[in-house]
Design an enzyme around this catalytic site. Structure first.
Site, PDB file in Angstrom:
ATOM      1  CB  CYS A 113      49.323  53.732 -14.640  1.00  0.00           C
ATOM      2  SG  CYS A 113      48.291  55.185 -14.534  1.00  0.00           S
ATOM      3  CG  HIS A 249      47.416  50.717 -12.155  1.00  0.00           C
ATOM      4  ND1 HIS A 249      47.969  51.622 -11.299  1.00  0.00           N
ATOM      5  CD2 HIS A 249      46.711  51.439 -13.067  1.00  0.00           C
ATOM      6  CE1 HIS A 249      47.620  52.842 -11.671  1.00  0.00           C
ATOM      7  NE2 HIS A 249      46.859  52.756 -12.739  1.00  0.00           N
ATOM      8  CG  ASN A 279      45.299  55.872 -11.186  1.00  0.00           C
ATOM      9  OD1 ASN A 279      46.469  55.579 -10.961  1.00  0.00           O
ATOM     10  ND2 ASN A 279      44.769  55.853 -12.401  1.00  0.00           N
TER      11      ASN A 279
END
Ligand code: ACO
Length: 322
Positions: A113, A249, A279
């Site tokens: 990520c 994020h 996500n």
């Protein structure tokens, strides 16, 4: 002093939207559980024949148009992704070719990520060193292709997409400081059990799924993100009160809220897309930045802190003026 500065942004989301109601029909879950535990309401899922490079090309075209640059101007292509089209050639070369960008430095990097934050930090160094004049930097994932749609612990979390920025040299402040980190001791808390040299035959079968100890990841994420945000601010001698925006994020609304609290930032100053995107791993920060800019909230000259945390663990933050 020469800075690197974002001259244009773009994003691409696949057409297909999967809602929490759709997931209720696939696994033992509920819209209520997903919304309250994660903040996710819907996510985009790429088509079976759609690749990471396909999505990057669409996001890049928008960022390039916004920055007023053509393919011939771009001299560096970097993509943060864990779901590239192929093992090799690296996905940035595929994107380069599809966009008609002449021969230049092109590579991808894998930091889960945190991939976009690592890619942006790398491009910033090349520009400050005078070795690149126009970098196309992307974060993108077809991560749903790694998802086990029978595992309710993970399938409700993820989505696909691509975000792109054009980074150019500037005498005015752009990227002010970057801070990166990683600690491989946490590998077993979040990983995908297949690679070229490990279990390759299991790829795409019931034996391979994203492995995550969610609540442990959660705890380390909140602690580490707090520290990495402070590191970027301290390096620049900037206090958290000076920040105009947090672009975090988008893993979980509760992690985002915890970060905002640590930075004393009201949620009105935080760009949140997790409800619409889920996500999207490396794509989440550049897409959230693009959302904030395009809907008119994030304006030129404002001070922005971007941060991310992912498998590895890896983590990073970038402090910049738009
Ligand atoms: N629907 C209903 N119940 C569920 C679901 C679901 N989709 N998923 C799990 N549950 C259940 C569990 O089975 C468990 O039940 P039990 O108590 O009977 O055993 C219960 O809900 C609680 O499970 P927890 O894992 O403790 O729930 P938690 O509140 O921690 O939320 C979550 C889980 C959302 C995964 C959270 O821990 C999280 O967001 N973690 C961080 C994820 C993250 O940041 N990842 C990093 C980036 S990803 C990357 O790098 C690729």
């Amino acid at each position: 002093m020469t800075y690197s500065r974002i001259a244009g942004t773009g994003r691409y989301l696949p057409e297909r939207i999967m809602t929490n109601a759709d997931l209720e029909k696939m696994v033992d879950t509920s819209d209520e559980w997903i919304r309250t535990r994660t903040g996710v309401e819907r996510r985009h899922v790429c088509a079976p024949d759609q690749t990471t490079s396909d999505m990057c090309v669409e996001a890049a075209k928008i960022a390039m148009a916004e920055a007023g640059v053509g393919p011939e101007d771009v001299d560096m292509v970097i993509t943060g992704t864990t779901s590239p089209d192929l093992v090799f050639p690296n996905v940035s070369t595929i994107i380069q070719h599809k966009l008609g960008i002449p021969a230049c430095t092109a590579f991808s990097l894998e930091a889960a990520c945190t991939g976009f934050i690592y890619a942006l930090t790398t491009a910033d160094k090349f520009i400050k060193a005078g070795e690149a004049k126009c970098a196309l930097v992307m974060g993108a994932e077809c991560i749903t292709k790694l998802v086990d749609w029978k595992d309710r612990n993970t399938c409700v979390l993820f989505g696909d997409g691509a975000g792109a920025v054009i980074l150019k040299p500037s005498e005015e402040a752009g990227i002010i400081s970057c801070a990166l980190g990683a600690d491989g001791q946490y590998k077993d808390l979040l990983y995908y059990p297949v690679g070229v040299s490990t279990n390759l035959a299991a790829a795409g079968t019931d034996d391979a799924a994203i492995m995550m100890t969610g609540n442990e990841v959660f705890k380390v994420a909140v602690k580490t993100l707090g520290a990495i945000a402070k590191e970027a601010l301290d390096k620049a001698g900037v206090s958290k009160e000076e920040l105009d925006w947090l672009v975090p994020h988008q893993a979980n609304i509760r992690i985002i809220q915890a970060m905002a609290k640590r930075l004393n930032m009201p949620m009105e100053k935080v760009i949140v897309t997790v409800q619409d995107h889920g996500n999207t791993s490396a794509a989440s920060v550049p897409m959230a930045l693009d959302v904030g800019i395009r809907d008119g909230r994030v304006k030129k000259g404002e001070l922005i802190l971007m941060e991310a945390f992912g498998g590895g663990f890896t983590w990073g933050s970038v402090l910049m003026r738009l």
